[in-house]
Design a protein around this motif. Structure first.
Motif, PDB file in Angstrom:
ATOM      1  N   UNK A 112       0.924  -1.078  -0.230  1.00 46.25           N
ATOM      2  CA  UNK A 112      -0.425  -0.012  -0.261  1.00 46.25           C
ATOM      3  C   UNK A 112       1.034   1.016  -0.165  1.00 46.25           C
ATOM      4  N   UNK A 113       0.312   2.038  -0.763  1.00 42.03           N
ATOM      5  CA  UNK A 113       1.175   3.474  -0.450  1.00 42.03           C
ATOM      6  C   UNK A 113       0.781   4.234   0.435  1.00 42.03           C
ATOM      7  N   UNK A 114       0.552   4.071   1.572  1.00 38.21           N
ATOM      8  CA  UNK A 114      -0.441   4.484   2.422  1.00 38.21           C
ATOM      9  C   UNK A 114       1.103   4.127   3.871  1.00 38.21           C
ATOM     10  N   UNK A 115       1.641   3.030   3.357  1.00 32.14           N
ATOM     11  CA  UNK A 115       2.635   1.923   4.091  1.00 32.14           C
ATOM     12  C   UNK A 115       3.711   2.519   4.030  1.00 32.14           C
ATOM     13  N   UNK A 116       5.309   2.619   4.566  1.00 34.64           N
ATOM     14  CA  UNK A 116       6.305   2.690   3.940  1.00 34.64           C
ATOM     15  C   UNK A 116       7.199   1.733   3.481  1.00 34.64           C
ATOM     16  N   UNK A 117       8.043   1.083   3.189  1.00 36.94           N
ATOM     17  CA  UNK A 117       8.573  -0.183   2.247  1.00 36.94           C
ATOM     18  C   UNK A 117       9.715  -0.445   4.098  1.00 36.94           C
ATOM     19  N   UNK A 118       9.682  -1.682   3.803  1.00 40.57           N
ATOM     20  CA  UNK A 118      10.661  -2.307   4.938  1.00 40.57           C
ATOM     21  C   UNK A 118      11.687  -1.581   5.300  1.00 40.57           C
TER      22      UNK A 118
END
Length: 168
Positions: free
Chosen positions: A14-20
């Motif tokens: 989701x674009x609402x969550x940053x990459x790990x």
């Protein structure tokens, strides 16, 4: 009823969550690497949002605590603030199950989600303004991803300021 409690468990990123491995904030990345070296079994990454994808209520905190969400990977999990928050959500019908301060407990949020204004644990629990700005697109997109959202509760001035700016 289906379990809709893990927004971050989305199979499509989701674009609402940053990459790990988000690298937007050099100071937070360095702090994350310090924690990874000291505590390799901890989550040590941007804490993903947690809750119901059809949330009506969104709770926004400052940032993951070093020994809380930075350790467990779930906002407000592993520290005292989480016990207060999640027990209150259970009391008012926004959660079921039992909060046991670990991400594999039986806690499920109902019509509610929890996130942070800054997604990585900052040194001294004090994010810099540039880090708030860098994380704001994730907060904006997370807010926009809730079509039924009707209330936002902010916990602290950084969260309040970030939400107001995210809302324009």
């Amino acid at each position: 009823m289906e379990n809709r409690s893990n927004i971050a468990g989305e199979t499509v990123p989701s674009p609402a969550e940053p990459a790990r491995d988000c690298a937007l904030c050099p100071r937070l990345v360095a702090y994350r690497h310090e924690n990874q070296a000291l505590f390799p079994d901890w989550f040590n990454g941007p804490a993903p949002s947690f809750g119901d994808a059809r949330a009506r209520l969104l709770v926004v905190g400052l940032a993951p605590g070093r020994k809380g969400a930075n350790r467990t990977g779930r906002p407000f999990t592993g520290d005292y603030a989480g016990a207060l928050l999640y027990e209150t959500l259970i009391k008012f019908g926004f959660a079921t199950g039992r909060f046991e301060a670990r991400p594999d407990d039986s806690l499920t949020l109902l019509g509610c989600a929890v996130t942070n204004a800054v997604r990585c644990a900052p040194p001294g629990n004090k994010p810099e303004t540039s880090e708030e700005i860098a994380c704001r697109p994730f907060l904006t997109q997370r807010i926009e991803a809730f079509p039924e959202l009707s209330a936002i509760v902010t916990l602290g001035d950084v969260a309040r300021r970030s939400v107001l700016k995210a809302l324009g």
